[in-house]
Write an enzyme that holds these catalytic residues in place. Structure first.
Site, PDB file in Angstrom:
ATOM      1  CB  CYS A   2      13.825  49.426   1.959  1.00  0.00           C
ATOM      2  SG  CYS A   2      13.445  47.712   2.263  1.00  0.00           S
ATOM      3  NE  ARG A  27      12.346  54.849   4.322  1.00  0.00           N
ATOM      4  CZ  ARG A  27      11.117  55.319   4.455  1.00  0.00           C
ATOM      5  NH1 ARG A  27      10.914  56.453   5.077  1.00  0.00           N
ATOM      6  NH2 ARG A  27      10.089  54.667   3.963  1.00  0.00           N
ATOM      7  CD1 TRP A  76      13.928  46.436   9.237  1.00  0.00           C
ATOM      8  CD2 TRP A  76      12.081  45.688   8.215  1.00  0.00           C
ATOM      9  NE1 TRP A  76      13.139  45.813  10.177  1.00  0.00           N
ATOM     10  CE2 TRP A  76      12.005  45.342   9.581  1.00  0.00           C
ATOM     11  CE3 TRP A  76      11.026  45.319   7.369  1.00  0.00           C
ATOM     12  CZ2 TRP A  76      10.920  44.658  10.132  1.00  0.00           C
ATOM     13  CZ3 TRP A  76       9.952  44.632   7.910  1.00  0.00           C
ATOM     14  CH2 TRP A  76       9.912  44.310   9.289  1.00  0.00           C
ATOM     15  CG  ASN A 102       9.997  50.749   1.186  1.00  0.00           C
ATOM     16  OD1 ASN A 102      10.072  49.840   2.015  1.00  0.00           O
ATOM     17  ND2 ASN A 102       9.328  51.860   1.417  1.00  0.00           N
ATOM     18  N   GLY A 103       8.784  47.837   0.239  1.00  0.00           N
ATOM     19  CA  GLY A 103       7.401  47.369   0.310  1.00  0.00           C
ATOM     20  C   GLY A 103       7.340  45.866   0.145  1.00  0.00           C
ATOM     21  CD  GLU A 481       6.579  54.753  24.471  1.00  0.00           C
ATOM     22  OE1 GLU A 481       5.878  53.883  23.920  1.00  0.00           O
ATOM     23  OE2 GLU A 481       7.528  55.322  23.887  1.00  0.00           O
ATOM     24  CE  LYS A 485      10.717  54.006  22.709  1.00  0.00           C
ATOM     25  NZ  LYS A 485       9.512  54.696  22.300  1.00  0.00           N
ATOM     26  CD  GLU A 488      11.521  50.813  20.071  1.00  0.00           C
ATOM     27  OE1 GLU A 488      11.124  51.420  21.096  1.00  0.00           O
ATOM     28  OE2 GLU A 488      11.448  51.314  18.951  1.00  0.00           O
ATOM     29  CG  HIS A 504      -6.250  40.221  39.021  1.00  0.00           C
ATOM     30  ND1 HIS A 504      -7.218  39.673  39.825  1.00  0.00           N
ATOM     31  CD2 HIS A 504      -6.347  41.565  39.176  1.00  0.00           C
ATOM     32  CE1 HIS A 504      -7.900  40.639  40.428  1.00  0.00           C
ATOM     33  NE2 HIS A 504      -7.380  41.804  40.057  1.00  0.00           N
ATOM     34  CE  LYS A 601      11.549  57.592  13.839  1.00  0.00           C
ATOM     35  NZ  LYS A 601      11.382  57.437  15.291  1.00  0.00           N
TER      36      LYS A 601
END
Ligand code: F6R
Length: 606
Positions: A2, A27, A76, A102-103, A481, A485, A488, A504, A601
């Protein structure tokens, strides 16, 4: 996760609080809210709304009363969905005290039960609301002293938190506290700020104060008092913020992500500056790099992928075993660590809770900690023995791009440095890598010239349901990566595989028309031919091949040419087209590029 901001001072608080929230929205953006103490009548005025900050701004109109102190929050969601009720601020039952958080308060259920038994009525499902009720009771016990209440309440909380509280009986005063979650004080002239990070107030002041673990800040327009939880006054640890507000603006680009993709040559050059032929002693002081027998890299997400590339380079150049671990898993399997372990946490934000906790575990067992971080003064570098700062500048888009590039550079610099001091890298190879490193900014510029045709090509696949990424050697983490991306940003099934692993099992995923992005090993390298065979295998089953390669490739349906570099350095070039594919796919599918759904973020919860 947050974003938190508080303002007290000469100006009306609404402006700086909303401006701070705009800067911190990266955030978390599930809901937003503000609380102000009105100038007339000293009452608490609050407004909060589910959804992005824009939803809140829309309803504010001109009904906001004059106020010179207030707090704001962008959320968030962790406990309780993203609803109006669960949005912060949360109030006590008298409606006089407001809290933002936040947390995660880990013992919130226990606290809530006790509070409800004592007659407190809860209005949300959040863990945070308990703090408002606790503060309210404690403040009464301490004769109305909000800072004393904050100190007492923090001792009752388990978990991680940044908290800000205001009370309508004390206009102009904001009290904040932190544990395992960031909080900085912005020191102004006739005004002061509290925020999750400096971007919230950088257009007002470049002076900032760091708050340590379990510290409480009590601010008014003209005074800042920092104490620990026992009430002892602590000295101010003030510093000057080195980047300016314009670095965090979009500068003509449609999105922060595109701007940040284009900033990569500079970010790489800045991170390399003065370090190619050796890490300055101020970077490595505080750590004896000679006396180690193992390297452990811990990180999350994109930073983890940079660590995987680092493993190839460090093992080869420094001839030392390197483990790369997902930070969220690391400490729970109680790995063996001792004082000969060099632990390298990689983190853009320096606040990622999984990485921080893994690092604390290893440190306690005696490991030497050499952090790679992009954010000056954040918790991870503060708790490390030595730090190699990446110089990507502020990264605002939630999807990491330029920070990843600079993390790769940090891995190469550490690999070279360890190779030098251990005498394991030949002079010729060292000279070759040094020279190739210095050419990377110009070569990334060259790759950026392919952006427009690649955007056009990407749009052709916007209706695909899945995209696969193949690579070998350092191209494998690059493939991971690329897939991350795309997930996301495009909300699309995407996976990265080692080229040799497909047969495999995963080759069963290939059907007619499946787009497969092949990250080709450098031409002439050992694995280039093997990868060419892997591509034939998927092509024969109907895949459409988009090859990222430094030379022509017969099997490719579409070729994205990148310049040639040393094979270990290739991810720095090959990841750029992957970033562009994800960016364009997000736009083509109508997604929010800079703030993709469900993400934030800076991930300050475990
Ligand atoms: C992906 C992304 C995340 C972060 C991860 C670690 O684009 O940005 O996967 O890389 O959350 O964050 P930091 O580097 O701040 O520790």
């Amino acid at each position: 996760m947050c974003g938190i901001v508080g303002y007290t001072g000469k100006d009306l608080a609404l402006g700086p609080v909303l401006e701070g929230l705009r800067k911190l929205e990266y955030r978390g953006y599930d809901s937003a809210g503000i609380a102000l103490i009105t100038d007339a009548g000293e009452k608490l005025w609050i407004e909060k709304r589910a959804g992005k900050l824009g939803n809140l701004e829309e309803i504010l109109g001109d009904k906001v009363p004059n106020s010179h102190s207030g707090i704001g929050h962008t959320r968030w969601a962790t406990h309780g969905g993203p609803t109006d009720e669960n949005a912060h601020p949360h109030l006590d039952n008298e409606g006089k005290l407001a809290v933002i958080h936040n947390g995660i308060i880990e013992n919130y259920l226990e606290l809530r039960q006790q509070l409800e038994k004592a007659g407190h009525i809860f209005k949300s499902e959040t863990d945070s609301e308990s703090v408002a009720h606790l503060l309210s009771d404690s403040r009464k016990k301490h004769g109305g002293d909000l800072a004393a209440a904050m100190r007492e309440v923090c001792q009752q909380l388990r978990g991680s938190f940044t908290l800000l509280a205001i009370h309508s009986d004390q206009p102009g005063r904001i009290v904040g506290a932190r544990r395992n979650s960031p909080l900085v004080v912005g020191v102004g002239d006739g005004e002061n700020f509290l925020a999750s990070d400096v971007s919230a107030f950088i257009s007002h002041t470049k002076r900032a104060l760091e708050l340590g673990q379990d510290e409480v800040a009590d601010i008014t327009a003209d005074a800042i008092v920092i104490t620990n939880l026992t009430g002892k006054t602590l000295p101010h640890n003030e510093y000057e913020i080195s980047w300016d507000a314009s670095a965090a603006e979009r500068g003509g680009f449609e999105h922060f992500m595109l701007k940040e993709i284009f900033e990569q040559p500079k970010a790489i050059a800045d991170t390399l500056l003065g370090r190619i032929s050796g890490l300055e002693s101020d970077v490595t002081k505080g750590i004896d790099l000679k006396n180690i027998d193992k390297v452990v890299i811990i990180a999350c997400g994109t930073a983890y992928h940079a660590g995987l590339v680092g493993k190839y380079a460090i093992e080869k150049w420094a001839n030392i075993a390197v483990d790369v671990e997902l930070a969220s898993e690391y400490r729970y399997r109680e790995p063996s660590v001792d004082n000969k372990t060099l632990l390298i946490p990689i983190s853009q934000s320096g606040e990622t809770m999984d990485t921080l906790m893994a690092m604390r575990y290893a440190k306690e067992k005696g490991a030497k900690v050499f952090a790679v971080c992009n954010t000056n003064g954040s918790t991870i570098p503060r708790e490390s023995d030595a730090v190699l700062y990446t110089h990507a500048g502020p990264e605002i888009a939630v999807a990491s791009t330029k920070a990843f590039e600079t993390q790769l550079i940090a891995m190469y610099l550490i690999g070279l440095h360890l190779g030098r001091i251990r005498g394991t890298i030949s002079a010729e190879l060292m000279a070759e890598i040094e020279s190739e490193l210095s050419e990377l900014p110009a070569k990334v510029e060259q790759v950026l010239e392919t952006v427009e045709p690649l955007r056009e090509l990407t749009r052709k696949f916007s209706k695909s349901t899945s995209m696969l990424f193949l690579g070998r050697h350092v191209g494998f983490p690059t493939a991971l990566e690329g897939a991350l991306k795309l997930k996301e940003l495009a909300y699309m099934h995407a996976e990265g595989f080692a080229g040799g692993e497909l047969k495999h099992g995963p080759i069963a995923l290939i059907e007619d028309g499946t787009p497969v992005v092949a990250i080709m090993p450098a031409a002439g390298s050992l694995l280039a031919e093997k990868m060419a065979s892997n591509i034939q295998e998927v092509k024969a089953r109907g895949a459409v091949i988009i090859a990222i390669a430094d030379s022509p490739l017969a099997a490719a349906n579409h070729l994205v040419r990148i310049p040639t570099t040393h094979e270990f350095l290739q991810p720095v070039l090959s990841v750029v087209p992957l970033q562009v594919i994800a960016y364009e796919m997000a736009i083509a599918r109508g997604n929010d590029v800079d703030q993709p759904r469900n993400l934030a973020k800076s991930v300050t919860v475990e």
